[in-house]
Scaffold this motif. Sequence first.
Motif, mmCIF file in Angstrom:
data_model
loop_
_atom_site.group_PDB
_atom_site.id
_atom_site.type_symbol
_atom_site.label_atom_id
_atom_site.label_comp_id
_atom_site.label_asym_id
_atom_site.label_seq_id
_atom_site.Cartn_x
_atom_site.Cartn_y
_atom_site.Cartn_z
ATOM 1 N N TYR A 105 17.145 -13.837 -10.912
ATOM 2 C CA TYR A 105 17.534 -13.086 -9.171
ATOM 3 C C TYR A 105 16.831 -11.918 -9.117
ATOM 4 N N LEU A 106 16.138 -11.434 -8.240
ATOM 5 C CA LEU A 106 15.612 -9.846 -8.340
ATOM 6 C C LEU A 106 15.976 -9.236 -7.374
ATOM 7 N N ALA A 107 17.048 -8.580 -7.192
ATOM 8 C CA ALA A 107 18.097 -8.155 -6.100
ATOM 9 C C ALA A 107 17.676 -6.422 -5.930
ATOM 10 N N GLY A 108 17.624 -6.609 -4.553
ATOM 11 C CA GLY A 108 17.383 -5.438 -3.868
ATOM 12 C C GLY A 108 17.141 -5.828 -2.302
ATOM 13 N N PRO A 109 16.850 -4.065 -1.529
ATOM 14 C CA PRO A 109 16.638 -4.733 -0.454
ATOM 15 C C PRO A 109 14.786 -4.063 -0.155
ATOM 16 N N ASN B 104 18.448 -9.953 -1.148
ATOM 17 C CA ASN B 104 18.992 -8.772 -1.708
ATOM 18 C C ASN B 104 20.261 -9.258 -1.881
ATOM 19 N N SER B 105 21.002 -7.943 -2.832
ATOM 20 C CA SER B 105 21.835 -8.338 -3.073
ATOM 21 C C SER B 105 23.695 -9.164 -2.371
ATOM 22 N N GLN B 106 23.112 -9.140 -1.528
ATOM 23 C CA GLN B 106 24.102 -9.522 -0.714
ATOM 24 C C GLN B 106 24.309 -10.905 -1.328
ATOM 25 N N LEU B 107 22.974 -11.613 -0.689
ATOM 26 C CA LEU B 107 22.941 -12.971 -1.454
ATOM 27 C C LEU B 107 23.079 -14.066 -2.450
ATOM 28 N N TYR B 108 23.122 -12.223 -3.250
ATOM 29 C CA TYR B 108 23.340 -13.212 -4.296
ATOM 30 C C TYR B 108 24.501 -12.749 -4.622
ATOM 31 N N HIS B 109 24.980 -11.866 -3.880
ATOM 32 C CA HIS B 109 26.730 -11.980 -4.382
ATOM 33 C C HIS B 109 27.119 -12.998 -4.010
ATOM 34 N N MET B 110 26.940 -13.328 -2.704
ATOM 35 C CA MET B 110 27.504 -14.340 -1.512
ATOM 36 C C MET B 110 27.510 -16.316 -2.772
ATOM 37 N N LEU B 111 26.008 -15.853 -3.130
ATOM 38 C CA LEU B 111 25.892 -17.305 -3.989
ATOM 39 C C LEU B 111 26.598 -17.128 -5.796
#
Length: 812
Positions: free
Chosen positions: A59-63, A428-435
């Motif tokens: 998962y590539l996280a970032g804006p 984005n990072s928010q979606l990563y944390h939710m998942l």
Amino acid sequence: MRKVKELKYTQVYKTCDLRPLKFKTTEDLTPCRDYIGQDRAVDAINFGLGMEFTGYNLYLAGPPGVGKKTTIETILSLIAKDKPSPKDWCYVFNFQDPNAPKAIELPKGKGKELKIDMEEFLQDLKIDIPRAFESKEFEEQKQNTMNQVQREKNDLFEKLQKKANESEIQVQFSPTGIITIPLIKGKPVTQENYNSLDEETKKKIKASKEKIDTEVAEVLKVARKLERHAGEKVKELEKKVALFSVRDLIEIIRDKYKSYPQVIDYFDQLQKHILENIDNFLPAKGPQATALMQMPMRMPQQETTFTEYKVNVLIDNSNTQGAPVIFESHPTYTNLFGSIEKEARFGALVTDFTMIRSGSLAKANGGYLVLDALDLFKYPFVWDSLKKAIENGELIIEDVYQQYGFSSTVGIKPEPVKLDVKVIIAGNSQLYHMLYAYDEDFRKLFKVKADFDYIVNRNDSTLSQYSCFIKSVCDMDGLNKFDRSGVETVIEYSSRLAGDQNKLSVQFGSITKILKEANYWARIDNNSKSIKRQHVEKAIDEKIYRSNMIEEKIQEMIAKGSILVDTEGLVVGQINGLAVYNIGDYAFGKPSRLTCETYMGTEGLINIDRRAKLSGNIHDKGVFILSGYLGSTYAQKKPLSLSASIGFEQSYDVIDGDSASTAELVVLLSSLSGIPIKQSFAITGSINQKGQIQPIGGVNEKVEGFYDVCKAKGLNGEQGVIIPHQNVKNLMLRKEVVQAVKDKKFHIYPIESVDQAIELLTGKEAGKKGSTGKFKTGTVNYLVDKKLKEFAEDYRKFGRQNTNMRKGNGSV
């Protein structure tokens, strides 16, 4: 207390000097091949791609705009080319279960070969089998068999006729069967004659007829058996003839694919099916075909398509070099997992295994699939199906409507394809944390997080990389060259985006946009051959102008006095706070008037905006912190008998954040002390219960917002903004504001404590507690403490009076 020093113009904007790099234009540079500031993310990507175990997807996280796609594309292009090419996958007809096509795995390029070989094999069959059946030898053997049967049938019928004659029964053969007719004196008995006979004769005739009818039934039974036996012999003969043609053809391709058991098994079933369906290869003959052609109204005959003998190459890697890398930008269910197409035939929708189509997941099998995280949740069924495919290691191509019970029609269910693919999701990072928090499968299947930063340190190394990055964009997009001043301006703009003098933004989407727009303004400027500082500044200014209409409307309302903001004079209980408005693609600062009224009571601090439900949680917290500061500073030996209402004037939207808490505290102290505040200043900053100033966000927009108001109302050399000292490093102000600071027309002061803010805003000494615990006489804090004592004493007296009045009323 340390005296606050005004910031110099060199402190509010950090210029970029690229002279040490010794280039005049970007043509003197080499394109960038580095991943600027993304060492952490690159290391994580290399780790994830190197892990061959299940679940190590990425998962590539970032804006947006930090180069996630570009980075993974570059890395995969280097890694994939050295990986082995994956195998081909084909679907063939399942002769045992036609609704469950078989999947065959073959080495790279062999799937296409098998398809071609089967097409040639089928064409040869269409020629060789009819030719074999047209041979003289086959016709003679077939005719001999039929003649032998006919002779045996004739013998049977002769014996039957003889027995019938002996019993005075005539046997007649007709298209509908065999008819038996009684005879008297060699003549057929009519119904009239039969009725005139005596009973004894009738019984005799009836018995004879029943006997012969029984014989007829037995003869017909034997005849049918002879015909069936003859048919079997002819069929066996046909198989032998066909086998002679088929065996040689099939042995040729069988030998070619002898190393692949799945193909050999398919050939065995194929040969058996051909021999059982020889008629499909032969032209229609005889009366039936003639009659069918003569029918005036007949359904169109469907031509034999020989679909069973075709090969559907689902995945063809014959031209693939290394491992496949697939970027799926539109991951609908069919685009990702494939589909089973249908076509209309005689008013009905039909399908077969040749209509199975591959999706991105199949094409990426043996390689890498890159997806956008948000896109996966736009389309139904995609996310759950993707997780199942990864977890089970197999790709099932099926009709999604059948899968979820939305269709009751019978369709085909192809055999699953083995799946070995590395899935990379960018989001984005928010979606990563939710998942990660709510989807247990996500934690098992996407074990590697590559975190992309949005800023990097501004140092000699990154300045060089940034310059080379600009060179790369120029080459890639065909832009004019940038001279050194143009590159320096882009880097300064990058620091503004990063919100830090010592950082650079790596949101290259925004940077690339400015580069392209600067190229446009350079062309407008007499078709300039190189892009200079003024062209980049023009691009930035025009970008702001396209989005700042609301800001200009607000500034106009302030200038006309519709929105009340003072920029000169002294007022008790009134101060200029600063807020940031974000309208999506643009953010700007707006000064707001805060007022405070204090009076005796016990309600404490009343947040008007909170009472009106126009205050967010963080703003409420900031106001509550003021109560802690008041208690620790002024109420150690007396209770706080205070009611104070604080509010933003002419504010009709929800306010959030704690950046106004310093302003709220100062205006409260002004109201209590009676000392006026200089309206030529605006202030921003968060505060804690110890009175220490804490940093805030949007400092550039806030400073520029108040400067614009002061400019509209007239700069008098006294105006300025007070900011937290920690935010000095975040200042990258507009060129115009920097010049005003340089000319001493506008001032910026960094503070560390609320006492420094008090002294700047009132011109009075704040005052510290002495050894006796009292503040120095005449200072602001002394006057505040004095007022609070008066409130406490008056409230106590008022309380006694109420008590005495209640007692007096009670004794009457």
